[in-house]
Structure formats: C-alpha cells, structure tokens
Scaffold this active site. Structure first.
Site, PDB file in Angstrom:
ATOM      1  N   GLN A   1     -43.352 -45.743  31.030  1.00  0.00           N
ATOM      2  CA  GLN A   1     -42.493 -46.537  30.144  1.00  0.00           C
ATOM      3  C   GLN A   1     -43.157 -46.703  28.776  1.00  0.00           C
ATOM      4  OE1 GLN A   1     -40.267 -50.251  31.305  1.00  0.00           O
ATOM      5  NE2 GLN A   1     -42.019 -51.268  30.409  1.00  0.00           N
TER       6      GLN A   1
ATOM      7  N   ARG B   1     -42.885 -57.553  41.652  1.00  0.00           N
ATOM      8  CA  ARG B   1     -42.437 -57.055  42.963  1.00  0.00           C
ATOM      9  C   ARG B   1     -43.457 -57.333  44.073  1.00  0.00           C
ATOM     10  NH1 ARG B   1     -39.864 -52.882  39.551  1.00  0.00           N
ATOM     11  NH2 ARG B   1     -37.620 -53.001  39.932  1.00  0.00           N
TER      12      ARG B   1
ATOM     13  N   LYS C   1     -49.448 -51.048  32.837  1.00  0.00           N
ATOM     14  CA  LYS C   1     -49.131 -50.723  34.233  1.00  0.00           C
ATOM     15  C   LYS C   1     -47.924 -49.772  34.312  1.00  0.00           C
ATOM     16  CE  LYS C   1     -47.477 -53.503  37.478  1.00  0.00           C
ATOM     17  NZ  LYS C   1     -46.415 -52.691  38.162  1.00  0.00           N
ATOM     18  N   ASP C   2     -46.943 -50.033  33.445  1.00  0.00           N
ATOM     19  CA  ASP C   2     -45.797 -49.114  33.369  1.00  0.00           C
ATOM     20  C   ASP C   2     -46.143 -48.039  32.343  1.00  0.00           C
ATOM     21  OD1 ASP C   2     -43.691 -50.504  35.067  1.00  0.00           O
ATOM     22  OD2 ASP C   2     -44.373 -52.106  33.764  1.00  0.00           O
TER      23      ASP C   2
ATOM     24  N   GLY D   1     -50.127 -61.164  34.177  1.00  0.00           N
ATOM     25  CA  GLY D   1     -50.027 -59.945  33.371  1.00  0.00           C
ATOM     26  C   GLY D   1     -49.164 -60.215  32.138  1.00  0.00           C
ATOM     27  N   HIS D   2     -47.999 -60.847  32.359  1.00  0.00           N
ATOM     28  CA  HIS D   2     -47.132 -61.193  31.223  1.00  0.00           C
ATOM     29  C   HIS D   2     -47.849 -62.186  30.305  1.00  0.00           C
ATOM     30  CE1 HIS D   2     -43.986 -60.201  34.387  1.00  0.00           C
ATOM     31  NE2 HIS D   2     -43.666 -59.384  33.411  1.00  0.00           N
TER      32      HIS D   2
ATOM     33  N   GLY E   1     -38.703 -61.259  33.367  1.00  0.00           N
ATOM     34  CA  GLY E   1     -38.948 -62.561  33.975  1.00  0.00           C
ATOM     35  C   GLY E   1     -39.851 -62.474  35.191  1.00  0.00           C
TER      36      GLY E   1
ATOM     37  N   SER F   1     -47.687 -57.593  39.719  1.00  0.00           N
ATOM     38  CA  SER F   1     -46.325 -57.091  39.567  1.00  0.00           C
ATOM     39  C   SER F   1     -45.383 -58.147  40.107  1.00  0.00           C
ATOM     40  CB  SER F   1     -46.163 -55.802  40.393  1.00  0.00           C
ATOM     41  OG  SER F   1     -44.787 -55.533  40.599  1.00  0.00           O
TER      42      SER F   1
ATOM     43  N   GLN G   1     -31.025 -50.356  33.999  1.00  0.00           N
ATOM     44  CA  GLN G   1     -32.224 -49.583  34.363  1.00  0.00           C
ATOM     45  C   GLN G   1     -32.450 -49.543  35.870  1.00  0.00           C
ATOM     46  OE1 GLN G   1     -34.972 -52.267  32.026  1.00  0.00           O
ATOM     47  NE2 GLN G   1     -36.360 -51.913  33.716  1.00  0.00           N
TER      48      GLN G   1
HETATM   49  O1  PAF Z   1     -41.201 -53.512  31.932  1.00  0.00           O
HETATM   50  C1  PAF Z   1     -40.197 -54.241  32.062  1.00  0.00           C
HETATM   51  O2  PAF Z   1     -40.274 -55.401  32.504  1.00  0.00           O
HETATM   52  C2  PAF Z   1     -38.833 -53.706  31.643  1.00  0.00           C
HETATM   53  O3  PAF Z   1     -38.711 -52.349  31.924  1.00  0.00           O
HETATM   54  C3  PAF Z   1     -38.504 -53.987  30.157  1.00  0.00           C
HETATM   55  C4  PAF Z   1     -39.440 -53.284  29.227  1.00  0.00           C
HETATM   56  C5  PAF Z   1     -38.550 -55.485  29.898  1.00  0.00           C
HETATM   57  C6  PAF Z   1     -37.095 -53.495  29.844  1.00  0.00           C
HETATM   58  O4  PAF Z   1     -36.138 -54.122  30.641  1.00  0.00           O
END
Ligand code: PAF
Length: 287
Positions: free
Chosen positions: A162, A196, A158-159, A38-39, A33, A194, A63
């Site tokens: 991940q 954040r 960016k991640d 970016g999203h 959320g 981000s 996490q």
């Molecule tokens: O990148 C994120 O926002 C989170 O790590 C994800 C992939 C939604 C998992 O909670």
C-alpha cells in the site's frame, strides 16, 4: 485540547480553508479506526511535523472484496476519538459511506470514478488475493487528500505494498504532498500490531507469533551473510507454525518493487498468512 469530531466533508473543508489561510502545515493520518499503538505512532509523528493534524477514521467499503471482513471490521469510534484527544490531533474525520460515496452509488467502477494503480504493482502479493483492493485504497486516499489537502500524509510500513503504491500514485499524478513512511510497531513478543489481531483466539495468537519469528530468522541469516532468497525462504517457512496457511513470502526491491533472487540494499521481505479466518501481513526491510 479535544479533537473535533466531524462527519461531513464540507465541515472539514471549511476548517482546512482557514488553516491554509493561516499558512499552517497540515498532516493527515488516514486510518480505518480501531486505533492501536501503531496508529498512535503515526499521529505522534504527524504532531511532530505539522501545525494541525487530521486523523480520518473510515472503514472504506470499496477496498473490501465481497467475502472479506467489511461488516465485521472493528468500529470503535469513541475509543479512537479518546486516543486522538490524548495525542493532540485537531480533527477526527469520520464520514459515513454515504457521505464519501453518495446515496445511490453501487460502489463499483461502473458507477464511481476510481483511481487504479498500475497492474504491475497490484497483480502481486496482497493484490493477487484481493482483486480491486488497491483500486479502492488509491481511490479513498485520493479523496481524502483532496478533502484535507495535507502537506504530509503518514502511512505505516506494515502495509508495505500500500505504501509503495501510494508513494507512486503521489509521484505519478503530481500530487502536492509528501508521504511519510512510519516504522512497524510490534508487541513486546514481536507480533506486528494490527486491528485484525482482535479476531485471533489465544491459540491463534500463539501461532501468529511465528510470523515475526520467521521474518526475524531471515534478518538474522542475512546479517550473517546469507543473501540467496531461496535459502532464506526455506529457513523462514520452517519457523512458521503448522496451523498457519501461507499466502505468500516474497522478496522485492523496495525501490522498484521487482522480485529479487539475491538480497541487496532495501529489500522488502513481506509475508501474508491466514490463521483460521484471519488474514495477517507483516514484513521487514533488509538494508
Ligand atoms: O491502511 C489503512 O488503514 C487503509 O487502507 C487506508 C489507507 C486508511 C485507506 O482506507
């Protein structure tokens, strides 16, 4: 058309069943959320490749470490839903922690089946300072894949760690979908978007600009023929604002995740810093 906001796994599964019966291609954009451009770029990409798009909005407790920002993480579901409506997503799946993990679960791996990515890929970079983080990510992402059964899932570059870990998990566990990496979206001044960033004061935001400046310096030097990572490291560090606390700046082959001393094709250059209490990451891929 508006997206449907669903909070329950069964509701999502029932729509998915119908879509699968109709042979529709399904895209998943997993998010926590506080959606930004970016999203939006991930959702647009999903729309361009899929018949139906599910955006999950879930601040995943497993996490976050005990001293991290789980409670403080921005929660803006109404705004998020609005953006998903505008972009033509079909479902916004926003479950509660109880819906995802059950009533009595203590959210540790003594109570819950976790998906644990291999040590070699998590005992470094973000995984080093965030023990358990990637177990939590891999676990929730697996759960989301099982609920939504997407043909494609969209993740931001960016991640980067991940992204690498999730791609590897999908391959290692023969999961039936394709991961689509999407480029980093930046503000016009270079700051990587981000959720954040909203924690930053004006002054901190100014300091944060030096993160992408450091990375762009590396890119410039590389384009001019410098491939020795120790030289690139030193030049980048010189560009970082004094208020920034460096956590890591690393060069890794983005196909193998091995550290490299010389840049060759597909080198991930990734940085993590702290500015005040805010932890930010960024990267560029040198090709
Ligand atoms: O990148 C994120 O926002 C989170 O790590 C994800 C992939 C939604 C998992 O909670």
């Amino acid at each position: 058309m508006s997206a449907i906001l669903l909070n329950h796994i069964d509701e999502v599964k029932s729509d998915i069943k119908q879509w699968k019966n109709d042979n529709l291609k399904i895209g998943l954009v997993p998010t926590m959320g506080a959606l930004h451009s970016g999203h939006a770029s991930l959702i647009k990409k999903a729309k361009s490749m899929c018949d139906r798009v599910v955006v999950s909005v879930f601040v995943n407790p497993v996490q976050f470490g005990p001293n991290e920002d789980y409670d403080k993480y921005p929660r803006t579901i109404e705004k998020d839903k609005h953006l998903c409506d505008e972009l033509g997503a079909d479902i916004v799946f926003a479950p509660s922690a109880k819906e995802m993990y059950g009533e009595n679960v203590k959210l540790s791996n003594t109570d819950l089946t976790f998906v644990c990515p291999p040590y070699n890929y998590i005992d470094c970079m973000c995984g080093k300072s965030r023990p358990g983080h990637f177990d939590g990510v891999a676990t929730v992402v697996t759960k989301l894949f099982n609920i939504v059964q997407p043909d494609f899932a969209f993740f931001g570059q960016k991640d980067a760690q991940q992204l690498f870990i999730i791609k590897k998990m999908v391959k290692d566990l023969n999961m039936n979908l394709e991961i689509i990496p999407c480029p980093i979206v930046r503000e016009t001044d270079g700051l990587a978007l981000s959720s954040r960033n909203s924690y930053l004061s004006l002054d901190e935001r100014k300091s944060a600009l030096s993160i992408s400046k450091a990375l762009f310096e590396i890119e410039k030097l590389y384009k001019n023929g410098v491939t020795d990572t120790s030289i690139l490291f030193d030049s980048a560090i010189a560009h970082l604002d004094k208020k920034i606390e460096l956590e890591y700046l690393e060069f890794r082959n983005f196909d193998t995740f091995q550290k490299v001393d010389e840049i060759s094709k597909n080198t991930l250059t990734a940085i993590a810093v702290k500015i005040g209490k805010t932890r930010l990451i960024d990267n560029i891929i040198l090709r």
